[in-house]
Design an enzyme around this catalytic site. Structure first.
Site, mmCIF file in Angstrom:
data_model
loop_
_atom_site.group_PDB
_atom_site.id
_atom_site.type_symbol
_atom_site.label_atom_id
_atom_site.label_comp_id
_atom_site.label_asym_id
_atom_site.label_seq_id
_atom_site.Cartn_x
_atom_site.Cartn_y
_atom_site.Cartn_z
ATOM 1 C CG ASP A 9 49.166 15.652 -31.690
ATOM 2 O OD1 ASP A 9 48.245 16.441 -31.499
ATOM 3 O OD2 ASP A 9 49.402 15.110 -32.782
ATOM 4 C CG LEU A 10 43.861 12.171 -29.756
ATOM 5 C CD1 LEU A 10 42.873 12.366 -28.629
ATOM 6 C CD2 LEU A 10 43.088 12.025 -31.038
ATOM 7 C CG ASP A 11 43.355 14.572 -34.367
ATOM 8 O OD1 ASP A 11 42.622 13.581 -34.295
ATOM 9 O OD2 ASP A 11 42.986 15.716 -34.110
ATOM 10 C CB THR A 17 41.605 11.344 -35.935
ATOM 11 O OG1 THR A 17 42.682 11.465 -35.016
ATOM 12 C CG2 THR A 17 40.524 10.469 -35.355
ATOM 13 C CE LYS A 45 48.884 15.113 -41.180
ATOM 14 N NZ LYS A 45 49.871 14.064 -41.481
ATOM 15 N N GLY A 46 47.459 19.865 -36.401
ATOM 16 C CA GLY A 46 47.699 20.525 -35.118
ATOM 17 C C GLY A 46 47.097 21.913 -35.019
ATOM 18 C CB ILE A 47 46.178 24.311 -37.590
ATOM 19 C CG1 ILE A 47 47.681 24.304 -37.914
ATOM 20 C CG2 ILE A 47 45.590 25.699 -37.736
ATOM 21 C CD1 ILE A 47 48.542 25.132 -36.999
ATOM 22 N NE ARG A 49 35.934 21.936 -35.062
ATOM 23 C CZ ARG A 49 35.085 21.695 -34.062
ATOM 24 N NH1 ARG A 49 33.898 22.278 -34.037
ATOM 25 N NH2 ARG A 49 35.407 20.856 -33.090
ATOM 26 C CB SER A 116 44.505 16.965 -28.799
ATOM 27 O OG SER A 116 43.813 17.102 -30.017
ATOM 28 C CB ALA A 117 44.522 21.671 -31.750
ATOM 29 C CB SER A 118 40.946 17.503 -31.526
ATOM 30 O OG SER A 118 39.641 17.036 -31.804
ATOM 31 C CE LYS A 147 48.980 20.604 -30.118
ATOM 32 N NZ LYS A 147 48.673 19.227 -30.537
ATOM 33 C CD GLU A 171 52.044 17.713 -31.861
ATOM 34 O OE1 GLU A 171 51.845 17.302 -33.022
ATOM 35 O OE2 GLU A 171 51.200 18.375 -31.243
ATOM 36 C CG ASP A 172 50.822 14.191 -36.265
ATOM 37 O OD1 ASP A 172 50.506 14.921 -35.305
ATOM 38 O OD2 ASP A 172 50.123 14.057 -37.278
HETATM 39 P P1 B16 Z 1 38.640 19.602 -33.957
HETATM 40 P P2 B16 Z 1 45.938 17.420 -32.697
HETATM 41 C C1 B16 Z 1 44.227 18.786 -34.236
HETATM 42 O O1 B16 Z 1 44.483 17.747 -33.338
HETATM 43 C C2 B16 Z 1 44.281 18.289 -35.667
HETATM 44 O O2 B16 Z 1 45.601 17.922 -36.010
HETATM 45 C C3 B16 Z 1 43.820 19.376 -36.599
HETATM 46 O O3 B16 Z 1 43.833 18.885 -37.926
HETATM 47 C C4 B16 Z 1 42.397 19.799 -36.183
HETATM 48 O O4 B16 Z 1 41.927 20.856 -37.016
HETATM 49 C C5 B16 Z 1 42.418 20.246 -34.737
HETATM 50 O O5 B16 Z 1 42.892 19.197 -33.928
HETATM 51 C C6 B16 Z 1 41.049 20.659 -34.249
HETATM 52 O O6 B16 Z 1 40.232 19.538 -34.186
HETATM 53 O O7 B16 Z 1 38.044 20.198 -35.186
HETATM 54 O O8 B16 Z 1 38.279 18.152 -33.716
HETATM 55 O O9 B16 Z 1 38.416 20.452 -32.729
HETATM 56 O O10 B16 Z 1 46.814 16.990 -33.829
HETATM 57 O O11 B16 Z 1 46.377 18.692 -31.979
HETATM 58 O O12 B16 Z 1 45.596 16.282 -31.752
HETATM 59 MG MG MG Z 2 48.598 15.714 -34.577
#
Ligand code: B16
Ligand code: MG
Length: 224
Positions: A9-11, A17, A45-47, A49, A116-118, A147, A171-172
């Site tokens: 996972d990243l954030d 972040t 977290k992990g969800i 946007r 990552s979901a990001s 996720k 993962e966190d």
């Molecule tokens: P973005 P991860 C997730 O990253 C974050 O935990 C989550 O808080 C955020 O809403 C999501 O990425 C989307 O990120 O807005 O930058 O596309 O924990 O899966 O690395």
């Molecule tokens: Mg995370």
């Protein structure tokens, strides 16, 4: 079982972040007259946007108060604020032990992948000067479900041609641990033991300092 890949996972695992996400969501929520705190933020977290925005609106009793266009605009504003906070990111903001772990994995020929979901993941890795240490970054739009579904982790393993049972996921977030387990991988949680164990983590570390190849190999051996 031989350890063939680690899917991160990243954030909240590679860097903090998660805190920037919280600051940006809190400001948007305040503009909408909704109060959020750190305890509520755990659920984001992990969800993705848009899903995070929906959860905030439900939390504030405003689930049906806005049109899809207004929601798109809110998500865009939150992201602009978040991206402006990312300008502060420096290589030193990488969590302790992560760069060393990635270099050790590179020496041992164990690929590292980001699930990552990001949508901002490539930019974050660039700011941390970590891009070259990862074999693949799963584009979040390339999978159907976020996720806690396993899709991001399965896509990562598939891309590098490694069976899920030979992978460790790190993962966190509770949703992330559930995703790793649903993918049939061994899950290492970073953070609060009770919550991550309840989500199915095979082992939980309080922070990233204890991560190294020997620990990950031992964890996979023990759990498989
Ligand atoms: P973005 P991860 C997730 O990253 C974050 O935990 C989550 O808080 C955020 O809403 C999501 O990425 C989307 O990120 O807005 O930058 O596309 O924990 O899966 O690395
Ligand atoms: Mg995370």
């Amino acid at each position: 079982m031989e350890l063939k890949a680690v899917i991160f996972d990243l954030d909240g695992v590679i860097t903090d972040t998660a805190e920037y996400h919280f600051i940006a969501w809190k400001q948007l929520a305040e503009e909408l007259g909704i109060a959020i705190d750190r305890a509520f933020n755990e659920q984001l977290k992990g969800i993705s946007r848009m899903e995070s925005l929906e959860r905030i609106l439900i939390h504030g009793g405003k689930a049906d108060a806005y049109t899809p266009e207004e929601k798109e605009d809110m998500a865009r504003r939150k992201n602009e604020h978040y991206v402006s906070l990312l300008e502060r990111l420096k290589p030193e903001d990488t969590y302790p032990g992560i760069r060393e772990l990635l270099l050790e994995m590179q020496r041992e020929g164990i690929p590292a992948v980001i699930a990552s979901a990001s949508k901002n993941a490539p930019q974050i890795l660039h700011a941390l000067e970590l891009t070259e240490l990862f074999s693949y970054v799963v584009p979040p739009d390339s999978v159907k479900r976020g996720k806690p579904a396993p899709d991001l982790f399965l896509r990562g393993a598939e891309e590098i041609g490694v069976p899920p049972k030979a992978c460790i996921g790190v993962e966190d977030a509770q949703a992330g641990i559930e995703a790793i387990k649903a993918a049939g991988m061994t899950a290492v949680g970073i953070g609060e033991e009770a919550a991550l164990t309840a989500s199915g983590a095979d082992v939980v570390l309080p922070d990233t300092t204890g991560l190294n190849v020997a620990f990950l190999r031992k964890t996979l051996d023990f759990k498989s």
